[in-house]
Design a protein around this motif. Structure first.
Motif, short mmCIF file in Angstrom:
data_model
loop_
_atom_site.label_atom_id
_atom_site.label_comp_id
_atom_site.label_asym_id
_atom_site.label_seq_id
_atom_site.Cartn_x
_atom_site.Cartn_y
_atom_site.Cartn_z
N GLU A 50 0.78 -1.12 -0.06
CA GLU A 50 -0.01 0.09 -0.30
C GLU A 50 0.86 1.17 -0.11
O GLU A 50 0.76 2.33 -0.61
CB GLU A 50 -0.96 -0.08 1.18
CG GLU A 50 -2.20 -0.42 1.05
CD GLU A 50 -3.28 -0.06 2.13
OE1 GLU A 50 -4.29 0.42 2.27
OE2 GLU A 50 -2.76 -0.43 3.28
N LEU A 53 3.20 1.17 -3.65
CA LEU A 53 2.36 1.26 -5.17
C LEU A 53 1.74 2.37 -5.32
O LEU A 53 1.24 3.16 -4.38
CB LEU A 53 1.30 -0.02 -5.36
CG LEU A 53 2.18 -1.26 -5.10
CD1 LEU A 53 1.18 -2.60 -5.12
CD2 LEU A 53 2.70 -1.57 -6.87
N ARG A 57 -4.76 3.68 -8.37
CA ARG A 57 -4.75 2.68 -9.46
C ARG A 57 -4.73 1.27 -8.64
O ARG A 57 -5.47 0.40 -8.92
CB ARG A 57 -3.25 2.60 -10.14
CG ARG A 57 -3.27 1.37 -11.26
CD ARG A 57 -2.07 1.40 -11.66
NE ARG A 57 -1.68 2.19 -12.34
CZ ARG A 57 -0.31 2.51 -13.25
NH1 ARG A 57 0.54 1.52 -12.93
NH2 ARG A 57 -0.24 3.57 -13.91
N PHE A 58 -4.18 1.35 -7.36
CA PHE A 58 -4.17 -0.04 -6.72
C PHE A 58 -5.12 0.41 -5.23
O PHE A 58 -4.97 1.23 -4.63
CB PHE A 58 -2.87 -0.48 -6.01
CG PHE A 58 -1.89 -1.01 -7.17
CD1 PHE A 58 -1.80 -2.39 -7.26
CD2 PHE A 58 -1.18 -0.07 -7.89
CE1 PHE A 58 -1.32 -2.90 -8.09
CE2 PHE A 58 -0.69 -0.94 -8.70
CZ PHE A 58 -0.46 -2.19 -9.02
N ARG A 60 -6.99 -1.33 -1.88
CA ARG A 60 -7.38 -2.37 -1.04
C ARG A 60 -8.49 -2.72 -0.53
O ARG A 60 -9.32 -2.07 -0.26
CB ARG A 60 -6.45 -1.90 0.24
CG ARG A 60 -6.23 -3.20 1.31
CD ARG A 60 -5.04 -3.02 2.33
NE ARG A 60 -4.97 -3.99 3.44
CZ ARG A 60 -4.20 -4.14 4.26
NH1 ARG A 60 -3.18 -3.35 4.44
NH2 ARG A 60 -4.47 -4.84 5.04
N ASN A 68 -5.22 -4.39 -8.77
CA ASN A 68 -4.78 -2.98 -9.78
C ASN A 68 -6.16 -2.73 -10.48
O ASN A 68 -6.54 -3.54 -11.44
CB ASN A 68 -3.63 -3.59 -10.72
CG ASN A 68 -3.42 -2.61 -11.63
OD1 ASN A 68 -4.01 -1.59 -11.90
ND2 ASN A 68 -2.19 -2.64 -12.31
#
Length: 112
Positions: A50, A53, A57-58, A60, A68
């Motif tokens: 976390e 990245l 875009r990413f 959790r 992604n």
């Protein structure tokens, strides 16, 4: 944003964030799904990813899954308690629970 280092006892992979499809927690390890490759098991936490990245875009989706968003192709909900995510670069759909599904729908709604 540079490359991410995925270090296993036997080798170190350098991958671009865009190549990472999903990351799943598995005990003390995480399983990193890199597009078109077998998953890599590494001794890291989801919190670590976390932090490194690109946010936005990413995303959790709960304690044990991060995906992604750029690679999300389909969200299927065959039952109320589970959903299947079809992600580009992963052979099998990723199965997530109700809370993770709700979080994903929230994120997708924000993105419009």
């Amino acid at each position: 944003s540079g490359t991410i280092e995925l270090r296993t006892p036997r080798r170190t992979l350098l991958v671009a964030p865009a190549e990472i499809v999903a990351i799943c927690a598995d005990g003390d390890f995480v399983r990193v799904f890199v597009a078109g490759q077998p998953p890599v098991m590494i001794l890291r936490t989801l919190a670590h990813f976390e932090a490194v990245l690109p946010p936005g875009r990413f995303v959790r989706l709960g304690r044990s899954v991060m995906i992604n968003l750029d690679r999300l192709r389909r969200l299927e909900s065959p039952a109320r308690s589970i959903s299947r995510l079809v992600l580009e670069g992963m052979t099998d759909p990723l199965v997530i629970g109700r809370a993770a599904t709700a979080r994903l729908r929230e994120v997708l709604a924000e993105k419009g």
